[in-house]
Design a protein around this motif. Structure first.
Motif, PDB file in Angstrom:
ATOM      1  N   GLY A   1      57.180  15.793  -2.314  1.00  0.00           N
ATOM      2  CA  GLY A   1      56.207  15.309  -1.345  1.00  0.00           C
ATOM      3  C   GLY A   1      56.101  13.799  -1.337  1.00  0.00           C
ATOM      4  N   GLY A   2      54.957  13.323  -0.860  1.00  0.00           N
ATOM      5  CA  GLY A   2      54.766  11.896  -0.671  1.00  0.00           C
ATOM      6  C   GLY A   2      55.418  11.430   0.621  1.00  0.00           C
ATOM      7  N   THR A   3      55.052  10.239   1.065  1.00  0.00           N
ATOM      8  CA  THR A   3      55.652   9.549   2.214  1.00  0.00           C
ATOM      9  C   THR A   3      55.165  10.097   3.556  1.00  0.00           C
ATOM     10  N   SER A   4      55.541  11.334   3.886  1.00  0.00           N
ATOM     11  CA  SER A   4      55.267  11.876   5.209  1.00  0.00           C
ATOM     12  C   SER A   4      54.210  12.984   5.116  1.00  0.00           C
ATOM     13  N   SER A   5      54.217  13.907   6.076  1.00  0.00           N
ATOM     14  CA  SER A   5      53.165  14.920   6.172  1.00  0.00           C
ATOM     15  C   SER A   5      53.632  16.312   5.779  1.00  0.00           C
ATOM     16  N   ASP A   6      54.827  16.420   5.176  1.00  0.00           N
ATOM     17  CA  ASP A   6      55.312  17.731   4.767  1.00  0.00           C
ATOM     18  C   ASP A   6      55.723  17.724   3.305  1.00  0.00           C
ATOM     19  N   ILE A   7      55.496  18.852   2.637  1.00  0.00           N
ATOM     20  CA  ILE A   7      55.963  19.072   1.264  1.00  0.00           C
ATOM     21  C   ILE A   7      57.133  20.043   1.336  1.00  0.00           C
ATOM     22  N   SER A   8      58.269  19.624   0.829  1.00  0.00           N
ATOM     23  CA  SER A   8      59.471  20.447   0.869  1.00  0.00           C
ATOM     24  C   SER A   8      59.552  21.281  -0.407  1.00  0.00           C
ATOM     25  N   VAL A   9      59.793  22.584  -0.263  1.00  0.00           N
ATOM     26  CA  VAL A   9      59.775  23.524  -1.385  1.00  0.00           C
ATOM     27  C   VAL A   9      61.204  23.966  -1.678  1.00  0.00           C
ATOM     28  N   HIS A  10      61.590  23.923  -2.970  1.00  0.00           N
ATOM     29  CA  HIS A  10      62.990  24.174  -3.331  1.00  0.00           C
ATOM     30  C   HIS A  10      63.107  25.055  -4.567  1.00  0.00           C
ATOM     31  N   ASP A  11      64.184  25.817  -4.603  1.00  0.00           N
ATOM     32  CA  ASP A  11      64.564  26.569  -5.795  1.00  0.00           C
ATOM     33  C   ASP A  11      65.110  25.581  -6.822  1.00  0.00           C
ATOM     34  N   SER A  12      64.581  25.610  -8.048  1.00  0.00           N
ATOM     35  CA  SER A  12      64.984  24.603  -9.038  1.00  0.00           C
ATOM     36  C   SER A  12      66.388  24.824  -9.579  1.00  0.00           C
ATOM     37  N   ASP A  13      66.890  26.041  -9.506  1.00  0.00           N
ATOM     38  CA  ASP A  13      68.240  26.304 -10.010  1.00  0.00           C
ATOM     39  C   ASP A  13      69.302  25.734  -9.079  1.00  0.00           C
ATOM     40  N   THR A  14      69.128  25.953  -7.782  1.00  0.00           N
ATOM     41  CA  THR A  14      70.156  25.579  -6.815  1.00  0.00           C
ATOM     42  C   THR A  14      69.785  24.349  -5.987  1.00  0.00           C
ATOM     43  N   LEU A  15      68.513  23.960  -5.998  1.00  0.00           N
ATOM     44  CA  LEU A  15      67.926  22.928  -5.139  1.00  0.00           C
ATOM     45  C   LEU A  15      67.887  23.344  -3.672  1.00  0.00           C
ATOM     46  N   GLU A  16      68.192  24.616  -3.382  1.00  0.00           N
ATOM     47  CA  GLU A  16      68.119  25.119  -2.014  1.00  0.00           C
ATOM     48  C   GLU A  16      66.670  25.060  -1.513  1.00  0.00           C
ATOM     49  N   LYS A  17      66.507  24.648  -0.258  1.00  0.00           N
ATOM     50  CA  LYS A  17      65.171  24.611   0.340  1.00  0.00           C
ATOM     51  C   LYS A  17      64.736  26.025   0.674  1.00  0.00           C
ATOM     52  N   ILE A  18      63.533  26.390   0.207  1.00  0.00           N
ATOM     53  CA  ILE A  18      63.038  27.753   0.422  1.00  0.00           C
ATOM     54  C   ILE A  18      61.724  27.774   1.195  1.00  0.00           C
ATOM     55  N   GLY A  19      61.203  26.607   1.562  1.00  0.00           N
ATOM     56  CA  GLY A  19      59.954  26.591   2.313  1.00  0.00           C
ATOM     57  C   GLY A  19      59.490  25.182   2.598  1.00  0.00           C
ATOM     58  N   SER A  20      58.396  25.096   3.349  1.00  0.00           N
ATOM     59  CA  SER A  20      57.814  23.810   3.686  1.00  0.00           C
ATOM     60  C   SER A  20      56.312  23.997   3.873  1.00  0.00           C
ATOM     61  N   ILE A  21      55.537  22.987   3.486  1.00  0.00           N
ATOM     62  CA  ILE A  21      54.087  23.005   3.656  1.00  0.00           C
ATOM     63  C   ILE A  21      53.719  21.836   4.552  1.00  0.00           C
ATOM     64  N   GLN A  22      53.152  22.130   5.706  1.00  0.00           N
ATOM     65  CA  GLN A  22      52.783  21.087   6.653  1.00  0.00           C
ATOM     66  C   GLN A  22      51.327  20.677   6.436  1.00  0.00           C
ATOM     67  N   LEU A  23      51.092  19.382   6.322  1.00  0.00           N
ATOM     68  CA  LEU A  23      49.755  18.848   6.091  1.00  0.00           C
ATOM     69  C   LEU A  23      49.233  18.158   7.347  1.00  0.00           C
ATOM     70  N   THR A  24      47.974  17.733   7.306  1.00  0.00           N
ATOM     71  CA  THR A  24      47.318  17.177   8.495  1.00  0.00           C
ATOM     72  C   THR A  24      47.588  15.698   8.711  1.00  0.00           C
ATOM     73  N   GLY A  25      48.139  15.033   7.715  1.00  0.00           N
ATOM     74  CA  GLY A  25      48.432  13.607   7.825  1.00  0.00           C
ATOM     75  C   GLY A  25      49.479  13.229   6.802  1.00  0.00           C
ATOM     76  N   ASP A  26      49.926  11.956   6.833  1.00  0.00           N
ATOM     77  CA  ASP A  26      50.963  11.560   5.888  1.00  0.00           C
ATOM     78  C   ASP A  26      50.368  11.269   4.516  1.00  0.00           C
ATOM     79  N   MET A  27      51.170  11.554   3.476  1.00  0.00           N
ATOM     80  CA  MET A  27      50.753  11.373   2.081  1.00  0.00           C
ATOM     81  C   MET A  27      50.928   9.944   1.604  1.00  0.00           C
TER      82      MET A  27
END
Length: 372
Positions: A334-360
């Motif tokens: 996270g940080g910087t923008s308005s989304d938190i990117s969710v990833h599998d720690s083994d592969t670093l594959e993106k598995i989700g995203s959390i959208q927020l109301t403003g930038d972090m």
């Protein structure tokens, strides 16, 4: 229906079966609850349920946005946030957004800024900031000595400084050890006793004595979020030259870190991996202290026992910081923008995203684990 009415017609066998069923579901009911905390503009604290990756609640923070720096109480039920351009501190019960603490650090004759510097004592009774004060005179401003400021959390909504001690300049992120020393992330890594003001060197950085072939490290402590591994990490960049002529083109460039075990207060300093791309902060996998993850324009995974980068994933945009679930399986970037990117720690594959109301922006990404 009352439980004793269920038991009577069923007899002993039915009672044992029901007891077994209740026992089977008991562990799930008592599982620890993990929440991801961050601050977004205009000035809101978000409490995200990590079991669903949904926002559980959003707390309005008084005053304009600061830097989004967050400190947690030892039981993780309360979060303390720098607000009002980092001049003030507000404390929230993250279970209901109640504001339980307020400390206004400035006065009519003095302006106080705390750049990222906030932490809570090991017993949860005191809050600490590093204050950078400027005296406001009629015809000029006078820059004063930075100081560690101590507040009693029990003072609630009208908290005042109860004692101060002089500290170095350039201090940003701070953290508390189990022995209640405050780790100070500055030019060198130091620790201060908040009862006496006594300071000791934890690891030398700007003043290290590694020899004439090594470049003094460029250290950075904007984000140190090691609550899952109970540690404090201060990354740095250095270079090893092949001669005292210091040819930067032929030098070996390295990422390094000073890492403090917050349970013991002991520290280690090491070069970790070759410098190949920018990393804004590191976190440690709670399952293996040799595995680090880093974020900026990339999400990366490293094995410091082999000085090796294991995996790199290009990100959609810059992300300043990251954190990890308690089981080590899921990364939150996270940080910087308005989304938190969710990833599998083994592969670093993106598995989700959390959208927020403003930038972090520069906000922390903290994990609060509330035990049932």
């Amino acid at each position: 229906m009352k439980l004793n009415k269920l038991f009577k017609p069923a007899g002993l066998v039915g009672s044992l079966a029901l007891g077994s069923a209740l026992s089977a579901v008991a562990p799930a009911a008592m599982a620890d609850q993990e929440y991801l905390l961050t601050v977004t503009r205009p000035n809101q604290l978000h409490v995200i349920d990590m079991s669903t990756n949904k926002i559980a609640r959003t707390c309005d923070i008084p005053g304009p946005f600061g830097t989004g720096s967050i400190a947690l109480s030892p039981d993780n039920t309360h979060a303390y946030v720098l607000s009002n351009g980092t001049k003030d501190v507000y404390g929230f019960d993250i279970r209901n957004c109640d504001i339980t603490f307020k400390a206004e650090q400035s006065s009519p004759t003095e302006q106080v800024i705390s750049m990222q510097s906030i932490t809570v004592s090991a017993d949860g009774t005191e809050l600490y900031t590093v204050q950078n004060p400027v005296k406001k005179l009629r015809d000029r401003f006078e820059v004063e000595q930075p100081r560690l400021a101590v507040f009693n959390i029990a003072d609630g909504m009208n908290a005042k400084v109860v004692r101060t001690f002089p500290v170095d300049r350039r201090i940003t992120k701070i953290a508390t050890t189990a022995q209640n020393e405050i780790i100070l992330g500055g030019a060198d890594l130091k620790a201060i006793n908040p009862k006496t003001g006594e300071i000791r060197i934890v690891t030398k950085l700007a003043n290290w004595e590694k020899g004439p072939l090594w470049l003094p490290p460029d250290a950075f402590a904007m984000h140190s979020q090691g609550e899952q591994a109970d540690e404090y990490i201060m990354p740095y960049v250095t270079a090893k030259f092949d001669s005292e002529e210091w040819n930067f083109e032929t030098a070996e460039w390295w990422w390094g870190m000073s890492r403090v075990d917050l349970k013991t207060g002991k520290a280690e300093r090491m070069e970790t991996i070759p410098f190949e791309f920018i990393i804004f902060n590191f976190i440690t996998d709670p399952r293996d202290s040799n595995i680090l993850y880093g974020s900026f324009n990339t999400l990366s995974k490293h094995d410091i026992s082999q000085n090796k980068t294991l995996a790199v994933r290009e990100m959609e945009h810059t992300y300043y910081d990251l954190n990890i679930s308690g089981d080590g399986k899921t990364l939150y970037v996270g940080g910087t923008s308005s989304d938190i990117s969710v990833h599998d720690s083994d592969t670093l594959e993106k598995i989700g995203s959390i959208q927020l109301t403003g930038d972090m922006s520069t906000s922390d990404l903290r994990v609060a684990t509330i035990k049932d």
